[in-house]
Design an enzyme around this catalytic site. Sequence first.
Site, PDB file in Angstrom:
ATOM      1  N   GLN A 254      29.470  48.415  48.115  1.00  0.00           N
ATOM      2  CA  GLN A 254      30.467  47.876  47.194  1.00  0.00           C
ATOM      3  C   GLN A 254      31.151  48.967  46.388  1.00  0.00           C
ATOM      4  O   GLN A 254      32.334  48.869  46.061  1.00  0.00           O
ATOM      5  CB  GLN A 254      29.822  46.856  46.255  1.00  0.00           C
ATOM      6  CG  GLN A 254      29.337  45.615  46.956  1.00  0.00           C
ATOM      7  CD  GLN A 254      30.416  44.980  47.816  1.00  0.00           C
ATOM      8  OE1 GLN A 254      31.399  44.441  47.319  1.00  0.00           O
ATOM      9  NE2 GLN A 254      30.255  45.066  49.130  1.00  0.00           N
ATOM     10  N   HIS A 257      34.527  50.409  47.615  1.00  0.00           N
ATOM     11  CA  HIS A 257      35.780  49.642  47.581  1.00  0.00           C
ATOM     12  C   HIS A 257      36.842  50.367  46.765  1.00  0.00           C
ATOM     13  O   HIS A 257      37.958  50.570  47.213  1.00  0.00           O
ATOM     14  CB  HIS A 257      35.546  48.248  47.000  1.00  0.00           C
ATOM     15  CG  HIS A 257      35.195  47.224  48.022  1.00  0.00           C
ATOM     16  ND1 HIS A 257      36.074  46.809  48.989  1.00  0.00           N
ATOM     17  CD2 HIS A 257      34.053  46.519  48.234  1.00  0.00           C
ATOM     18  CE1 HIS A 257      35.500  45.893  49.762  1.00  0.00           C
ATOM     19  NE2 HIS A 257      34.279  45.698  49.322  1.00  0.00           N
ATOM     20  N   GLU A 322      29.447  39.162  40.894  1.00  0.00           N
ATOM     21  CA  GLU A 322      30.125  38.632  42.076  1.00  0.00           C
ATOM     22  C   GLU A 322      29.121  38.468  43.215  1.00  0.00           C
ATOM     23  O   GLU A 322      28.972  37.383  43.785  1.00  0.00           O
ATOM     24  CB  GLU A 322      31.237  39.589  42.474  1.00  0.00           C
ATOM     25  CG  GLU A 322      32.009  39.182  43.709  1.00  0.00           C
ATOM     26  CD  GLU A 322      32.993  40.255  44.148  1.00  0.00           C
ATOM     27  OE1 GLU A 322      33.920  39.909  44.903  1.00  0.00           O
ATOM     28  OE2 GLU A 322      32.846  41.429  43.762  1.00  0.00           O
ATOM     29  N   HIS A 323      28.423  39.543  43.574  1.00  0.00           N
ATOM     30  CA  HIS A 323      27.394  39.522  44.622  1.00  0.00           C
ATOM     31  C   HIS A 323      26.038  39.829  43.990  1.00  0.00           C
ATOM     32  O   HIS A 323      25.916  40.785  43.224  1.00  0.00           O
ATOM     33  CB  HIS A 323      27.662  40.571  45.701  1.00  0.00           C
ATOM     34  CG  HIS A 323      29.037  40.519  46.283  1.00  0.00           C
ATOM     35  ND1 HIS A 323      30.051  41.363  45.883  1.00  0.00           N
ATOM     36  CD2 HIS A 323      29.560  39.708  47.233  1.00  0.00           C
ATOM     37  CE1 HIS A 323      31.142  41.085  46.568  1.00  0.00           C
ATOM     38  NE2 HIS A 323      30.884  40.085  47.388  1.00  0.00           N
ATOM     39  N   ASP A 356      30.138  39.391  53.630  1.00  0.00           N
ATOM     40  CA  ASP A 356      31.529  39.853  53.638  1.00  0.00           C
ATOM     41  C   ASP A 356      32.248  39.497  54.932  1.00  0.00           C
ATOM     42  O   ASP A 356      33.430  39.163  54.923  1.00  0.00           O
ATOM     43  CB  ASP A 356      31.569  41.379  53.469  1.00  0.00           C
ATOM     44  CG  ASP A 356      31.782  41.786  52.020  1.00  0.00           C
ATOM     45  OD1 ASP A 356      31.958  40.907  51.161  1.00  0.00           O
ATOM     46  OD2 ASP A 356      31.773  43.001  51.750  1.00  0.00           O
ATOM     47  N   HIS A 415      51.194   1.159  23.733  1.00  0.00           N
ATOM     48  CA  HIS A 415      50.162   1.022  24.758  1.00  0.00           C
ATOM     49  C   HIS A 415      49.513  -0.365  24.671  1.00  0.00           C
ATOM     50  O   HIS A 415      49.311  -1.052  25.681  1.00  0.00           O
ATOM     51  CB  HIS A 415      49.072   2.091  24.578  1.00  0.00           C
ATOM     52  CG  HIS A 415      49.469   3.456  25.036  1.00  0.00           C
ATOM     53  ND1 HIS A 415      50.524   4.144  24.515  1.00  0.00           N
ATOM     54  CD2 HIS A 415      48.920   4.264  25.984  1.00  0.00           C
ATOM     55  CE1 HIS A 415      50.626   5.319  25.103  1.00  0.00           C
ATOM     56  NE2 HIS A 415      49.673   5.422  26.014  1.00  0.00           N
TER      57      HIS A 415
END
Length: 452
Positions: A254, A257, A322-323, A356, A415
Amino acid sequence: MKIVSAREFDLRREVEYGSPEQNETVRSIVKAVKEQGDAALLAFTERFDGMKLDAASLRVTQEELKAAYEAVEPSFVQAIAAAADNIRRFHVRQKRNSWMDLQPDGSLLGQIIRPLKRVGVYVPGGKAAYPSSVLMNVIPAQVAGVPEIVMVTPPATGGKAGIDPYILVAAAEAGVNEIYRVGGAQAIASLAYGTDTIAPVDKICGPGNIYVALAKREVYGAVDIDSIAGPSEIAVLADDSADPAYVAADLLSQAEHDEMASAILVTPSEGFAQACQAEIARQLAELPRRDIAGAAIERYGAIILVDSVEEGIRAINRLAPEHFELIVENPMNYLGLVENAGAIFLGPYSSEPVGDYYAGPNHIIPTNGTARFSSPVDVDDFIKKSSLIYYSKEALLESGATIMELARREGLEGHARAIEIRLNKEGKAGNQDGGKQRSGNGTEIRGEPENE
């Protein structure tokens, strides 16, 4: 990669909202495309991507898609097809159906599920091309039943040769045949507002750089968006049963990235922490993208020491990564304690790249701690729901007084009267408010009694 205690490490991370200059640039681009259409789109493509195009050349042709197949290895075509099959099979299980519930009094309640009509998928170019992201965006939309899916991607993801052929093959395998060579904030604006060449969409999804993220935020409301995606994140909770080489490799997977990626190891073992620290340094030296991964590890990487696996999970829940990889003895025993994580990977062989690329669950996952309240992209992201209400006369006569009571307590006499007129016409208890009349704003009016 520094080793710190849980007390020393601040799990919070500043959310990226862009600089004032970046926000102003995005606003000006979006405004220009909204007002000028293709002319602005082509001008920005030449300015930012260095490619001079005309409107007719924006759309990728079928001949280009065929050429892309000839430019990639057959093994890639087989791999992307196998991954697509797994992703489709997983997402089919998420599909919802419309429903209706008929009550004994004749009323009918329900929910109608419909797919969005047209969805735009952004595929980035930048530091790397991501064919897998094409599948993760397109396939859930297809499963939901979206009839029109359009893809945009920068015109030079493959360098001077144009669009990366692997991206085009992934799009073709996923069934996308409307593709435009346009990227950046201008692509987002074209999808949101449309141009003479590109018809507007109902929703935009897909990752991108800070300008793409800010543009998605700028157009939200005119269209829906999936999320404002931040840099990639991974957190691993591991004990002495884990292999330091496996954990180090997953953290680096990761970190490579981009320089803003986050990679964090949480462990109750100081010896394991030191072994992982050494292994990360060894593997990083041999990684082709070591400059990017090294910068991420230096800025947003850490090894956190905790007293127990349970304390580690509490730290993970605060981080909401995230992971999240849980590589401990008997990981299923701890799964129920995990509250906040976009995707959970259990055991030493469930490496993050399995998710992934291949397993099937979506890899577009909430970042920046938003896993506390949001979820990975799924079929629900590409549907809309309409409530269905049918009341029989008997049901309204039974419930009318209650409805009027609620309306009048909110001061909404109109109403209440919409119900009352029906009850009166059906001969049901002419005045439903205890003999009191009300003015249009709901206040009581007390008149003199007749014949008194």
